[in-house]
Design a protein around this motif. Structure first.
Motif, PDB file in Angstrom:
ATOM      1  N   ASP A  29     -50.554 -62.398  11.190  1.00  0.00           N
ATOM      2  CA  ASP A  29     -49.549 -61.790  12.067  1.00  0.00           C
ATOM      3  C   ASP A  29     -48.277 -62.628  12.130  1.00  0.00           C
ATOM      4  OD1 ASP A  29     -50.880 -59.473  12.829  1.00  0.00           O
ATOM      5  OD2 ASP A  29     -51.808 -60.412  14.580  1.00  0.00           O
ATOM      6  N   LYS A  30     -48.415 -63.946  12.040  1.00  0.00           N
ATOM      7  CA  LYS A  30     -47.282 -64.864  12.180  1.00  0.00           C
ATOM      8  C   LYS A  30     -46.603 -65.191  10.851  1.00  0.00           C
ATOM      9  CE  LYS A  30     -49.622 -67.069  16.020  1.00  0.00           C
ATOM     10  NZ  LYS A  30     -50.372 -68.257  16.418  1.00  0.00           N
ATOM     11  N   ARG A  31     -47.295 -64.984   9.741  1.00  0.00           N
ATOM     12  CA  ARG A  31     -46.808 -65.409   8.430  1.00  0.00           C
ATOM     13  C   ARG A  31     -45.600 -64.587   7.990  1.00  0.00           C
ATOM     14  NH1 ARG A  31     -51.470 -65.075   5.362  1.00  0.00           N
ATOM     15  NH2 ARG A  31     -52.149 -66.857   6.558  1.00  0.00           N
ATOM     16  N   GLN A  32     -44.594 -65.279   7.527  1.00  0.00           N
ATOM     17  CA  GLN A  32     -43.380 -64.650   7.001  1.00  0.00           C
ATOM     18  C   GLN A  32     -43.194 -65.100   5.556  1.00  0.00           C
ATOM     19  OE1 GLN A  32     -41.269 -62.487   8.689  1.00  0.00           O
ATOM     20  NE2 GLN A  32     -42.755 -62.515  10.346  1.00  0.00           N
ATOM     21  N   GLY A  33     -42.295 -64.450   4.859  1.00  0.00           N
ATOM     22  CA  GLY A  33     -41.929 -64.909   3.524  1.00  0.00           C
ATOM     23  C   GLY A  33     -42.806 -64.366   2.417  1.00  0.00           C
ATOM     24  N   ASP A  34     -43.012 -65.207   1.422  1.00  0.00           N
ATOM     25  CA  ASP A  34     -43.688 -64.827   0.191  1.00  0.00           C
ATOM     26  C   ASP A  34     -45.129 -64.393   0.449  1.00  0.00           C
ATOM     27  OD1 ASP A  34     -43.484 -64.427  -2.539  1.00  0.00           O
ATOM     28  OD2 ASP A  34     -44.271 -66.413  -3.018  1.00  0.00           O
ATOM     29  N   VAL A  35     -45.576 -63.375  -0.261  1.00  0.00           N
ATOM     30  CA  VAL A  35     -46.950 -62.891  -0.140  1.00  0.00           C
ATOM     31  C   VAL A  35     -47.689 -63.133  -1.449  1.00  0.00           C
ATOM     32  CG1 VAL A  35     -46.496 -61.170   1.637  1.00  0.00           C
ATOM     33  CG2 VAL A  35     -46.226 -60.544  -0.753  1.00  0.00           C
ATOM     34  N   GLU A  36     -48.978 -63.423  -1.338  1.00  0.00           N
ATOM     35  CA  GLU A  36     -49.798 -63.687  -2.525  1.00  0.00           C
ATOM     36  C   GLU A  36     -50.886 -62.642  -2.744  1.00  0.00           C
ATOM     37  OE1 GLU A  36     -51.144 -67.689  -3.216  1.00  0.00           O
ATOM     38  OE2 GLU A  36     -49.708 -68.430  -1.732  1.00  0.00           O
ATOM     39  N   TYR A  37     -51.272 -61.949  -1.667  1.00  0.00           N
ATOM     40  CA  TYR A  37     -52.403 -61.024  -1.754  1.00  0.00           C
ATOM     41  C   TYR A  37     -52.013 -59.626  -1.305  1.00  0.00           C
ATOM     42  CZ  TYR A  37     -55.266 -65.160  -2.373  1.00  0.00           C
ATOM     43  OH  TYR A  37     -55.804 -66.321  -2.854  1.00  0.00           O
ATOM     44  N   ILE A  38     -52.666 -58.647  -1.922  1.00  0.00           N
ATOM     45  CA  ILE A  38     -52.535 -57.255  -1.515  1.00  0.00           C
ATOM     46  C   ILE A  38     -53.880 -56.838  -0.927  1.00  0.00           C
ATOM     47  CG2 ILE A  38     -53.079 -56.448  -3.862  1.00  0.00           C
ATOM     48  CD1 ILE A  38     -51.272 -54.008  -3.288  1.00  0.00           C
ATOM     49  N   HIS A  39     -53.829 -56.036   0.130  1.00  0.00           N
ATOM     50  CA  HIS A  39     -55.035 -55.600   0.829  1.00  0.00           C
ATOM     51  C   HIS A  39     -55.094 -54.074   0.813  1.00  0.00           C
ATOM     52  CE1 HIS A  39     -53.996 -59.580   2.410  1.00  0.00           C
ATOM     53  NE2 HIS A  39     -55.310 -59.759   2.397  1.00  0.00           N
ATOM     54  N   LEU A  40     -56.278 -53.546   0.495  1.00  0.00           N
ATOM     55  CA  LEU A  40     -56.483 -52.101   0.447  1.00  0.00           C
ATOM     56  C   LEU A  40     -57.660 -51.706   1.329  1.00  0.00           C
ATOM     57  CD1 LEU A  40     -56.290 -51.396  -3.416  1.00  0.00           C
ATOM     58  CD2 LEU A  40     -54.416 -51.383  -1.756  1.00  0.00           C
ATOM     59  N   LYS A  41     -57.553 -50.515   1.905  1.00  0.00           N
ATOM     60  CA  LYS A  41     -58.700 -49.900   2.565  1.00  0.00           C
ATOM     61  C   LYS A  41     -59.071 -48.657   1.765  1.00  0.00           C
ATOM     62  CE  LYS A  41     -56.232 -46.954   5.830  1.00  0.00           C
ATOM     63  NZ  LYS A  41     -56.025 -46.578   7.216  1.00  0.00           N
ATOM     64  N   ASN A  42     -60.271 -48.162   2.003  1.00  0.00           N
ATOM     65  CA  ASN A  42     -60.772 -46.979   1.280  1.00  0.00           C
ATOM     66  C   ASN A  42     -60.661 -47.171  -0.230  1.00  0.00           C
ATOM     67  OD1 ASN A  42     -61.098 -45.782   3.836  1.00  0.00           O
ATOM     68  ND2 ASN A  42     -59.018 -45.001   3.770  1.00  0.00           N
ATOM     69  N   MET A  43     -61.010 -48.361  -0.687  1.00  0.00           N
ATOM     70  CA  MET A  43     -60.867 -48.735  -2.092  1.00  0.00           C
ATOM     71  C   MET A  43     -61.987 -48.142  -2.949  1.00  0.00           C
ATOM     72  SD  MET A  43     -62.062 -50.779  -4.768  1.00  0.00           S
ATOM     73  CE  MET A  43     -63.276 -51.819  -4.038  1.00  0.00           C
ATOM     74  N   VAL A  44     -61.599 -47.721  -4.143  1.00  0.00           N
ATOM     75  CA  VAL A  44     -62.537 -47.320  -5.190  1.00  0.00           C
ATOM     76  C   VAL A  44     -62.056 -47.975  -6.467  1.00  0.00           C
ATOM     77  CG1 VAL A  44     -63.488 -45.401  -6.526  1.00  0.00           C
ATOM     78  CG2 VAL A  44     -63.045 -45.104  -4.090  1.00  0.00           C
ATOM     79  N   ALA A  45     -62.970 -48.577  -7.208  1.00  0.00           N
ATOM     80  CA  ALA A  45     -62.629 -49.164  -8.506  1.00  0.00           C
ATOM     81  C   ALA A  45     -63.217 -48.286  -9.598  1.00  0.00           C
ATOM     82  CB  ALA A  45     -63.164 -50.588  -8.615  1.00  0.00           C
ATOM     83  N   TYR A  46     -62.404 -48.000 -10.609  1.00  0.00           N
ATOM     84  CA  TYR A  46     -62.844 -47.223 -11.758  1.00  0.00           C
ATOM     85  C   TYR A  46     -63.104 -48.191 -12.895  1.00  0.00           C
ATOM     86  CZ  TYR A  46     -61.583 -43.003  -9.278  1.00  0.00           C
ATOM     87  OH  TYR A  46     -61.531 -41.989  -8.367  1.00  0.00           O
ATOM     88  N   LEU A  47     -64.367 -48.297 -13.253  1.00  0.00           N
ATOM     89  CA  LEU A  47     -64.793 -49.226 -14.278  1.00  0.00           C
ATOM     90  C   LEU A  47     -64.869 -48.505 -15.614  1.00  0.00           C
ATOM     91  CD1 LEU A  47     -67.602 -50.704 -12.028  1.00  0.00           C
ATOM     92  CD2 LEU A  47     -65.286 -51.584 -12.305  1.00  0.00           C
ATOM     93  N   ALA A  48     -65.483 -49.119 -16.574  1.00  0.00           N
ATOM     94  CA  ALA A  48     -65.623 -48.531 -17.900  1.00  0.00           C
ATOM     95  C   ALA A  48     -66.291 -47.160 -17.813  1.00  0.00           C
ATOM     96  CB  ALA A  48     -66.440 -49.455 -18.795  1.00  0.00           C
ATOM     97  N   GLY A  52     -56.604 -47.183  -3.646  1.00  0.00           N
ATOM     98  CA  GLY A  52     -56.850 -47.244  -2.211  1.00  0.00           C
ATOM     99  C   GLY A  52     -55.550 -47.128  -1.447  1.00  0.00           C
ATOM    100  N   THR A  53     -55.566 -47.537  -0.206  1.00  0.00           N
ATOM    101  CA  THR A  53     -54.402 -47.465   0.667  1.00  0.00           C
ATOM    102  C   THR A  53     -54.005 -48.872   1.076  1.00  0.00           C
ATOM    103  OG1 THR A  53     -55.188 -45.337   1.511  1.00  0.00           O
ATOM    104  CG2 THR A  53     -53.495 -46.475   2.803  1.00  0.00           C
ATOM    105  N   ILE A  54     -52.740 -49.227   0.836  1.00  0.00           N
ATOM    106  CA  ILE A  54     -52.246 -50.541   1.235  1.00  0.00           C
ATOM    107  C   ILE A  54     -52.296 -50.666   2.754  1.00  0.00           C
ATOM    108  CG2 ILE A  54     -50.218 -52.043   1.378  1.00  0.00           C
ATOM    109  CD1 ILE A  54     -49.264 -50.966  -1.258  1.00  0.00           C
ATOM    110  N   VAL A  55     -52.817 -51.788   3.228  1.00  0.00           N
ATOM    111  CA  VAL A  55     -52.802 -52.109   4.654  1.00  0.00           C
ATOM    112  C   VAL A  55     -52.287 -53.538   4.812  1.00  0.00           C
ATOM    113  CG1 VAL A  55     -54.663 -50.534   5.291  1.00  0.00           C
ATOM    114  CG2 VAL A  55     -55.212 -52.884   4.652  1.00  0.00           C
ATOM    115  N   SER A  56     -51.899 -53.870   6.017  1.00  0.00           N
ATOM    116  CA  SER A  56     -51.427 -55.226   6.287  1.00  0.00           C
ATOM    117  C   SER A  56     -52.586 -56.212   6.203  1.00  0.00           C
ATOM    118  CB  SER A  56     -50.796 -55.300   7.678  1.00  0.00           C
ATOM    119  OG  SER A  56     -51.795 -55.151   8.676  1.00  0.00           O
ATOM    120  N   ALA A  57     -52.244 -57.467   5.985  1.00  0.00           N
ATOM    121  CA  ALA A  57     -53.266 -58.517   5.978  1.00  0.00           C
ATOM    122  C   ALA A  57     -53.972 -58.568   7.330  1.00  0.00           C
ATOM    123  CB  ALA A  57     -52.628 -59.856   5.642  1.00  0.00           C
ATOM    124  N   ALA A  58     -53.213 -58.422   8.407  1.00  0.00           N
ATOM    125  CA  ALA A  58     -53.802 -58.449   9.747  1.00  0.00           C
ATOM    126  C   ALA A  58     -54.798 -57.309   9.926  1.00  0.00           C
ATOM    127  CB  ALA A  58     -52.706 -58.382  10.810  1.00  0.00           C
TER     128      ALA A  58
END
Length: 123
Positions: free
Chosen positions: A72-91, A34-40
């Protein structure tokens, strides 16, 4: 599990500098592309996808708005990645069935590997 500092750097760039790029993640045996987007942006898009027809929907939209403002206000360490237009390829090369653009949120510490670029179906 330790998280990938380079992947964290891409997420911080998305969160704080309006950076976006296509990426494919390997997560517990599944490829997620997918495409990385901001948490906001993620929280805003998720909020906008909910139709405001009842009290529960209104409460959800308010909670997502608060999450967006907090992101929008959070700085520093990040724990999550956010994607748009996501597709998962399974088995067996089967993808996630969907008629809409999917949003995805995952823990960076659960990502086994990644490459820049997007996977597409080869037919």
């Amino acid at each position: 599990m330790a998280k990938d500092e380079i992947l964290s750097f891409f997420v911080q760039a998305a969160n704080h500098h309006d950076f976006s790029t296509d990426i494919t993640l390997h997560v517990n045996g599944t490829l997620v592309t997918g495409t990385i987007v901001s948490a906001a942006s993620y929280f805003s898009s998720l909020r906008d996808s909910i139709s405001e027809e009842n009290d529960v929907a209104k409460q959800l939209k308010e909670a997502l708005q608060q999450a967006k403002e907090s992101a929008d206000k959070r700085q520093g360490d990040v724990e999550y990645i956010h994607l748009k237009n996501m597709v998962a390829y399974l088995a067996e090369n089967k993808t996630t069935p969907s008629d809409t653009e999917l949003l995805w949120r995952g823990k960076i510490s659960e990502v086994d590997g990644f490459f820049l670029g997007r996977m597409t179906d080869q037919e």
